[in-house]
Design a protein around this motif. Sequence first.
Motif, PDB file in Angstrom:
ATOM      1  N   ASN A 137      11.998   4.812   9.854  1.00 56.11           N
ATOM      2  CA  ASN A 137      11.639   5.739   8.770  1.00 56.11           C
ATOM      3  C   ASN A 137      10.290   5.377   8.156  1.00 56.11           C
ATOM      4  N   ILE A 138       9.986   4.082   8.115  1.00 61.23           N
ATOM      5  CA  ILE A 138       8.675   3.643   7.629  1.00 61.23           C
ATOM      6  C   ILE A 138       7.593   4.033   8.622  1.00 61.23           C
ATOM      7  N   PHE A 139       7.841   3.783   9.907  1.00 64.27           N
ATOM      8  CA  PHE A 139       6.839   4.074  10.935  1.00 64.27           C
ATOM      9  C   PHE A 139       6.506   5.560  10.995  1.00 64.27           C
ATOM     10  N   ASP A 140       7.486   6.401  10.689  1.00 64.45           N
ATOM     11  CA  ASP A 140       7.273   7.856  10.754  1.00 64.45           C
ATOM     12  C   ASP A 140       6.206   8.325   9.770  1.00 64.45           C
ATOM     13  N   GLY A 141       5.917   7.514   8.754  1.00 68.47           N
ATOM     14  CA  GLY A 141       4.938   7.919   7.752  1.00 68.47           C
ATOM     15  C   GLY A 141       3.493   7.626   8.136  1.00 68.47           C
ATOM     16  N   PHE A 142       3.267   7.101   9.353  1.00 68.19           N
ATOM     17  CA  PHE A 142       1.914   6.718   9.758  1.00 68.19           C
ATOM     18  C   PHE A 142       1.587   7.248  11.144  1.00 68.19           C
ATOM     19  N   HIS A 143       0.305   7.534  11.358  1.00 64.70           N
ATOM     20  CA  HIS A 143      -0.148   8.024  12.655  1.00 64.70           C
ATOM     21  C   HIS A 143      -0.291   6.892  13.673  1.00 64.70           C
ATOM     22  N   GLY A 147       0.839  -1.188   0.000  1.00 65.22           N
ATOM     23  CA  GLY A 147       0.000   0.000   0.000  1.00 65.22           C
ATOM     24  C   GLY A 147       0.875   1.239   0.000  1.00 65.22           C
ATOM     25  N   PRO A 148       0.278   2.426   0.170  1.00 62.63           N
ATOM     26  CA  PRO A 148       1.050   3.665   0.182  1.00 62.63           C
ATOM     27  C   PRO A 148       2.071   3.699   1.324  1.00 62.63           C
ATOM     28  N   ASP A 149       3.170   4.414   1.122  1.00 59.44           N
ATOM     29  CA  ASP A 149       4.225   4.524   2.126  1.00 59.44           C
ATOM     30  C   ASP A 149       3.865   5.456   3.273  1.00 59.44           C
ATOM     31  N   GLU A 150       2.778   6.200   3.135  1.00 52.60           N
ATOM     32  CA  GLU A 150       2.335   7.093   4.194  1.00 52.60           C
ATOM     33  C   GLU A 150       0.823   6.971   4.342  1.00 52.60           C
ATOM     34  N   GLY A 151       0.323   7.244   5.552  1.00 53.62           N
ATOM     35  CA  GLY A 151      -1.118   7.169   5.762  1.00 53.62           C
ATOM     36  C   GLY A 151      -1.473   7.215   7.227  1.00 53.62           C
ATOM     37  N   ASN A 152      -2.681   6.785   7.526  1.00 55.85           N
ATOM     38  CA  ASN A 152      -3.159   6.838   8.905  1.00 55.85           C
ATOM     39  C   ASN A 152      -2.729   5.614   9.704  1.00 55.85           C
ATOM     40  N   VAL A 153      -2.933   4.413   9.131  1.00 57.90           N
ATOM     41  CA  VAL A 153      -2.680   3.170   9.867  1.00 57.90           C
ATOM     42  C   VAL A 153      -1.708   2.281   9.100  1.00 57.90           C
ATOM     43  N   LEU A 154      -0.740   1.733   9.833  1.00 60.71           N
ATOM     44  CA  LEU A 154       0.151   0.709   9.293  1.00 60.71           C
ATOM     45  C   LEU A 154      -0.031  -0.555  10.123  1.00 60.71           C
ATOM     46  N   LEU A 155      -0.441  -1.642   9.477  1.00 62.13           N
ATOM     47  CA  LEU A 155      -0.511  -2.946  10.129  1.00 62.13           C
ATOM     48  C   LEU A 155       0.812  -3.662   9.936  1.00 62.13           C
ATOM     49  N   ILE A 156       1.340  -4.229  11.005  1.00 65.16           N
ATOM     50  CA  ILE A 156       2.579  -4.999  10.936  1.00 65.16           C
ATOM     51  C   ILE A 156       2.278  -6.425  11.370  1.00 65.16           C
ATOM     52  N   GLY A 157       2.802  -7.382  10.636  1.00 61.90           N
ATOM     53  CA  GLY A 157       2.633  -8.773  11.013  1.00 61.90           C
ATOM     54  C   GLY A 157       3.867  -9.575  10.691  1.00 61.90           C
ATOM     55  N   TRP A 158       3.822 -10.827  11.045  1.00 62.19           N
ATOM     56  CA  TRP A 158       4.914 -11.750  10.705  1.00 62.19           C
ATOM     57  C   TRP A 158       4.329 -13.142  10.528  1.00 62.19           C
ATOM     58  N   ARG A 164      -9.132  -0.165   1.950  1.00 58.15           N
ATOM     59  CA  ARG A 164      -8.813   0.917   1.020  1.00 58.15           C
ATOM     60  C   ARG A 164      -9.946   1.131   0.010  1.00 58.15           C
ATOM     61  N   LYS A 165     -10.619   0.047  -0.378  1.00 56.81           N
ATOM     62  CA  LYS A 165     -11.773   0.203  -1.261  1.00 56.81           C
ATOM     63  C   LYS A 165     -12.889   0.986  -0.578  1.00 56.81           C
ATOM     64  N   ALA A 166     -12.932   0.898   0.758  1.00 55.88           N
ATOM     65  CA  ALA A 166     -13.943   1.642   1.516  1.00 55.88           C
ATOM     66  C   ALA A 166     -13.495   3.063   1.841  1.00 55.88           C
ATOM     67  N   GLY A 167     -12.288   3.428   1.366  1.00 55.97           N
ATOM     68  CA  GLY A 167     -11.815   4.794   1.551  1.00 55.97           C
ATOM     69  C   GLY A 167     -10.885   5.010   2.725  1.00 55.97           C
ATOM     70  N   ASP A 168     -10.478   3.937   3.424  1.00 53.97           N
ATOM     71  CA  ASP A 168      -9.598   4.082   4.585  1.00 53.97           C
ATOM     72  C   ASP A 168      -8.150   4.261   4.141  1.00 53.97           C
ATOM     73  N   SER A 169      -7.402   4.969   4.961  1.00 60.11           N
ATOM     74  CA  SER A 169      -5.976   5.181   4.725  1.00 60.11           C
ATOM     75  C   SER A 169      -5.196   4.157   5.543  1.00 60.11           C
ATOM     76  N   ILE A 170      -4.837   3.062   4.907  1.00 61.16           N
ATOM     77  CA  ILE A 170      -4.229   1.949   5.635  1.00 61.16           C
ATOM     78  C   ILE A 170      -3.268   1.197   4.742  1.00 61.16           C
ATOM     79  N   SER A 171      -2.173   0.718   5.324  1.00 58.01           N
ATOM     80  CA  SER A 171      -1.189  -0.103   4.621  1.00 58.01           C
ATOM     81  C   SER A 171      -0.728  -1.196   5.578  1.00 58.01           C
ATOM     82  N   CYS A 172       0.133  -2.101   5.085  1.00 56.06           N
ATOM     83  CA  CYS A 172       0.671  -3.136   5.963  1.00 56.06           C
ATOM     84  C   CYS A 172       2.056  -3.547   5.493  1.00 56.06           C
ATOM     85  N   LEU A 173       2.784  -4.187   6.375  1.00 53.92           N
ATOM     86  CA  LEU A 173       4.055  -4.796   6.001  1.00 53.92           C
ATOM     87  C   LEU A 173       4.253  -6.066   6.823  1.00 53.92           C
TER      88      LEU A 173
END
Length: 337
Positions: A271-277, A222-233, A248-257
């Motif tokens: 540096n990645i975390f800095d791009g999300f609230h 997803g985008p490198d910046e936004g409101n929410v970043l999900l992290i998993g392993w 994202r189809k519903a209009g939310d600002s969210i990405s994951c890694l």
Amino acid sequence: QAEDEIAAVSMAIGSSYSGRVAVTGSSGPGLSLKSEAIGWAVMAEMPLVMIDVQRAGPSTGMATSMEQSDLNIACFGAHGDAPRVVIAPANVEDCFYTAIEAVNIARKYSVPVIILTDQAISTRIEAFPMPDLEKVVQDISPTFETQKEFEPYDLDAVDGITNHKPPGTRVESGKYPVITGLEHDEMGHPTSSPVLHTKMQAKRRRKLQKLASELTCPEVYGPDEGNVLLIGWGSTQGSMRESVERARKAGDSISCLTMRHIMPMPNGLENIFDGFHHVYVVETNDEGLNGYGQLCGLLRAKFCDPKIEGINKTDGLTWRESDILKREQEKLEAAQN
């Protein structure tokens, strides 16, 4: 088939000492039993690959249910300061290539490497492109080239990285090294010197710091910046990505890694975390006494960032996208109140 877990890991270490990196595998209880020998391999700087297929614990737990609760023991399961490498493949294809990577890291850095997978991946049927065996197959046969002098724990080695020579290698000086689980000097001879212990601890640490500097940061889905970043392993990757697509189809600002390299972590994650609230770590383990899971705890300890929070469950089942999005919304609502 060894008689028990301790024998299995000890046989694998013996094989590695002879010049052939060996692999041993188990689940969480087996990793507990192997921990002392893993500590020996750390001290002796012996390459080793250990596979842990996690299941719900503790103890026998739910032997056929999935969980991601072995992260802490994989990273820290030995007495003393015992740095090792922990890699968590995200799917079946990743398991294939992670095994190759693990062997290469173990050989290059003379260190135990733990591959941390789980029941959800190990019982999965998944198709992936046929590997190009001409490219991935390597000749890792031991070499017996004569050495003028040889110190397997040379403190002047660049980044603390040294390698063993297989038994039978001729050393012209006639001074042959010793392999031991005791603290040692550069030839492997046991020592209780405070100065040498400090230097050897730093040597074992520095080589993994070098590895961290060579690792590539995980890609953001997803985008490198936004409101929410999900992290998993591990096996959470698919559910997280479907959650991101749906939200994202519903209009939310969210990405994951998805993080593969857990110990050490690659440089530059902050540096990645800095791009999300908000940063939410999705794990199949307990939220613990402090309200967050095991990977979340490692990230909070490393980056001291309170916006890193946990989304956890321990029902022995894989995550569904609806569950992830529901918990994410609950977190956002709690943050606004």
